[in-house]
Design a protein around this motif. Structure first.
Motif, PDB file in Angstrom:
ATOM      1  N   GLN A 222       0.828  -1.206   0.000  1.00  0.00           N
ATOM      2  CA  GLN A 222       0.000   0.000   0.000  1.00  0.00           C
ATOM      3  C   GLN A 222       0.861   1.254   0.000  1.00  0.00           C
ATOM      4  N   LEU A 223       1.927   1.255   0.804  1.00  0.00           N
ATOM      5  CA  LEU A 223       2.827   2.412   0.838  1.00  0.00           C
ATOM      6  C   LEU A 223       3.456   2.638  -0.529  1.00  0.00           C
ATOM      7  N   ARG A 224       3.844   1.558  -1.191  1.00  0.00           N
ATOM      8  CA  ARG A 224       4.460   1.670  -2.517  1.00  0.00           C
ATOM      9  C   ARG A 224       3.468   2.235  -3.541  1.00  0.00           C
ATOM     10  N   ALA A 225       2.190   1.799  -3.474  1.00  0.00           N
ATOM     11  CA  ALA A 225       1.178   2.298  -4.401  1.00  0.00           C
ATOM     12  C   ALA A 225       0.864   3.772  -4.144  1.00  0.00           C
ATOM     13  N   LEU A 226       0.767   4.159  -2.864  1.00  0.00           N
ATOM     14  CA  LEU A 226       0.523   5.564  -2.533  1.00  0.00           C
ATOM     15  C   LEU A 226       1.659   6.446  -3.039  1.00  0.00           C
ATOM     16  N   GLN A 227       2.898   5.966  -2.889  1.00  0.00           N
ATOM     17  CA  GLN A 227       4.044   6.736  -3.369  1.00  0.00           C
ATOM     18  C   GLN A 227       4.020   6.865  -4.885  1.00  0.00           C
ATOM     19  N   TRP A 228       3.636   5.778  -5.558  1.00  0.00           N
ATOM     20  CA  TRP A 228       3.531   5.846  -7.019  1.00  0.00           C
ATOM     21  C   TRP A 228       2.553   6.944  -7.427  1.00  0.00           C
ATOM     22  N   CYS A 229       1.407   7.022  -6.743  1.00  0.00           N
ATOM     23  CA  CYS A 229       0.403   8.013  -7.119  1.00  0.00           C
ATOM     24  C   CYS A 229       0.898   9.424  -6.858  1.00  0.00           C
ATOM     25  N   ALA A 230       1.578   9.631  -5.723  1.00  0.00           N
ATOM     26  CA  ALA A 230       2.127  10.957  -5.444  1.00  0.00           C
ATOM     27  C   ALA A 230       3.112  11.375  -6.529  1.00  0.00           C
ATOM     28  N   ASP A 231       3.965  10.454  -6.944  1.00  0.00           N
ATOM     29  CA  ASP A 231       4.933  10.760  -8.004  1.00  0.00           C
ATOM     30  C   ASP A 231       4.230  11.034  -9.327  1.00  0.00           C
ATOM     31  N   ALA A 232       3.191  10.240  -9.630  1.00  0.00           N
ATOM     32  CA  ALA A 232       2.453  10.437 -10.879  1.00  0.00           C
ATOM     33  C   ALA A 232       1.726  11.775 -10.888  1.00  0.00           C
ATOM     34  N   VAL A 233       1.174  12.177  -9.748  1.00  0.00           N
ATOM     35  CA  VAL A 233       0.493  13.470  -9.638  1.00  0.00           C
ATOM     36  C   VAL A 233       1.466  14.606  -9.913  1.00  0.00           C
ATOM     37  N   VAL A 234       2.645  14.550  -9.296  1.00  0.00           N
ATOM     38  CA  VAL A 234       3.644  15.604  -9.501  1.00  0.00           C
ATOM     39  C   VAL A 234       4.076  15.666 -10.962  1.00  0.00           C
ATOM     40  N   TRP A 235       4.284  14.490 -11.578  1.00  0.00           N
ATOM     41  CA  TRP A 235       4.703  14.462 -12.982  1.00  0.00           C
ATOM     42  C   TRP A 235       3.633  15.092 -13.866  1.00  0.00           C
ATOM     43  N   HIS A 236       2.382  14.767 -13.618  1.00  0.00           N
ATOM     44  CA  HIS A 236       1.299  15.291 -14.446  1.00  0.00           C
ATOM     45  C   HIS A 236       1.153  16.807 -14.259  1.00  0.00           C
ATOM     46  N   GLU A 237       1.315  17.259 -13.041  1.00  0.00           N
ATOM     47  CA  GLU A 237       1.250  18.700 -12.780  1.00  0.00           C
ATOM     48  C   GLU A 237       2.334  19.439 -13.550  1.00  0.00           C
ATOM     49  N   GLN A 238       3.528  18.893 -13.543  1.00  0.00           N
ATOM     50  CA  GLN A 238       4.673  19.576 -14.142  1.00  0.00           C
ATOM     51  C   GLN A 238       4.690  19.482 -15.660  1.00  0.00           C
ATOM     52  N   HIS A 239       4.269  18.340 -16.209  1.00  0.00           N
ATOM     53  CA  HIS A 239       4.441  18.105 -17.640  1.00  0.00           C
ATOM     54  C   HIS A 239       3.166  18.246 -18.470  1.00  0.00           C
ATOM     55  N   VAL A 240       2.014  18.242 -17.813  1.00  0.00           N
ATOM     56  CA  VAL A 240       0.760  18.316 -18.558  1.00  0.00           C
ATOM     57  C   VAL A 240      -0.079  19.517 -18.130  1.00  0.00           C
ATOM     58  N   LEU A 241      -0.367  19.626 -16.854  1.00  0.00           N
ATOM     59  CA  LEU A 241      -1.270  20.676 -16.385  1.00  0.00           C
ATOM     60  C   LEU A 241      -0.622  22.054 -16.386  1.00  0.00           C
ATOM     61  N   GLY A 242       0.634  22.104 -15.979  1.00  0.00           N
ATOM     62  CA  GLY A 242       1.246  23.412 -15.772  1.00  0.00           C
ATOM     63  C   GLY A 242       0.649  24.113 -14.565  1.00  0.00           C
ATOM     64  N   ALA A 243       0.010  23.365 -13.688  1.00  0.00           N
ATOM     65  CA  ALA A 243      -0.625  23.898 -12.481  1.00  0.00           C
ATOM     66  C   ALA A 243      -0.713  22.759 -11.481  1.00  0.00           C
TER      67      ALA A 243
END
Length: 383
Positions: A222-243
């Protein structure tokens, strides 16, 4: 065409588009936008998806992006898949490209038909999941997920000392066979012989294996999956959303939503900085089935993995649960929910209660390996 190797682990990220960047620039600073992370074993998702859409996704009341981490099996991927998941950037305007890649992650037909150890999913579950994945901005389907191997790659040894703390907070991991970490809700009979030629990295598991039986939806996984999502959220914010998002939500796949979620705007108006959780099973400290987390508090909720790897988890327990690991007559129980509560308190998070809006869906089966057996812990709201 060549026959696809499979099943393999597959990870995908949504490719940015000019339209998306233009839409994100129109967002005012602080304007609500949420991410929903669905993580763990997607058991019964074919049964829960309809009510989840109706009473959660459609009730968030702000723009919502979906993230999916699905543990498909305890067993390794097929030979030739490679150790790392196949990483795919997909264009939302061409869902067929992602659909073709997902064929590599699909459970084998014979495994789906028998619903046994090769896959944790049924045919109907996979059929619904495959369509749902096309709506996500990032996702991963994992075969043979071994979070212990990820820990072993870190040069620091702090996590080994942290793993000695008794209790099922890591979901099966133990440095000695005679202490803690017995996962009474997920482990198979430890008296059964287990043949496992994997390297155990000097760590023995409570079921006698090298880690392939560690419960895939709790503890370390569960900790590994939660960390994956946090990393994916940051990547999407930086590379797609710009916000940045204003909120990140977490939910299990197998929740049957009976009552409508009140919506992000209402919760934000009541307390914009609090983490909202359902306060049931109070003896387990913090319910870990669903949460509404302000983006500013994402690290506290989603990044327990980093606390473990760095060894800072020892300070978390010392500050928040100083009796954890002591003799039983003065000990504080340490399970997944206790660790969640401890790290939230350590970060100074304010918790606010949500009403109970769901229950854990379960349809019993005679095969314990599918996580849907006839056993007491598998098919009650406590699972």
């Amino acid at each position: 065409s060549a026959k696809l190797e499979g099943p393999c682990s597959v990870e995908w990220r949504q490719r940015s588009s000019t339209q998306q960047l233009e839409e994100s620039r129109e967002l005012l600073p602080g304007e609500p936008r949420a991410a929903l992370c669905l993580l763990g074993v997607p058991r019964f998702f074919d049964t829960t998806v309809q009510m989840m859409r109706l009473n959660l996704m459609e009730r968030v009341a702000v723009p919502l992006d979906l993230y999916a981490f699905a543990s498909a099996s305890r067993r390794p991927p097929a030979p030739g898949c490679g150790k790392l998941p196949l990483l795919v950037e997909h264009d939302p305007r061409d869902p067929g490209s992602l659909r073709r890649q997902l064929q590599r992650a699909a459970p084998r037909r014979e495994a789906l038909g028998r619903q046994v150890s090769t896959a944790l999913l049924t045919a109907s579950e996979w059929q619904v999941l495959e369509e749902f994945f096309l709506e996500t901005v990032a996702g991963q389907v994992v075969w043979g997920d071994q979070p212990l191997e990820l820990l072993h790659k870190d040069p620091r040894a702090a996590w080994r000392r942290a793993a000695a703390r008794p209790g099922p907070w890591l979901g099966g991991l133990a440095v000695r066979s005679d202490i803690g970490h017995d996962d009474v809700t997920g482990a198979l009979n430890a008296t059964q012989p287990v043949e496992d030629k994997r390297e155990s990295f000097g760590v023995k598991f409570s079921d006698g294996s090298g880690g392939h039986r560690v419960r895939p939806g709790a503890g370390l996984a569960q900790l590994r999956a939660l960390q994956w999502c946090a990393d994916a959220v940051v990547w999407h914010e930086q590379h797609v959303l710009g916000a940045t998002y204003t909120h990140v939500l977490y939910a299990r796949w197998d929740l049957q939503w009976l009552i409508a979620f009140p919506g992000i705007p209402m919760l934000q108006a009541m307390d914009a900085e609090a983490v909202w959780m359902v306060p049931v099973q109070a003896d387990f400290f913090a319910n870990d089935r669903f949460a509404v987390v302000p983006r500013s508090r994402m690290s506290a909720y989603f990044e327990g993995w980093k606390l473990l790897v760095s060894g800072e988890v020892a300070k978390v327990f010392e500050n928040q649960m100083p009796r954890a690991g002591m003799p039983v007559f003065v000990a504080e129980g340490v399970n997944c929910e206790a660790f969640l509560f401890a790290r939230l308190m350590y970060a100074g998070v304010r918790l606010v209660a949500l009403p109970a809006m769901f229950y854990v869906q379960c349809t019993p089966d005679a095969d314990a390996r599918t996580l849907r057996s006839l056993g007491y812990f598998y098919c009650t709201p406590f699972s």
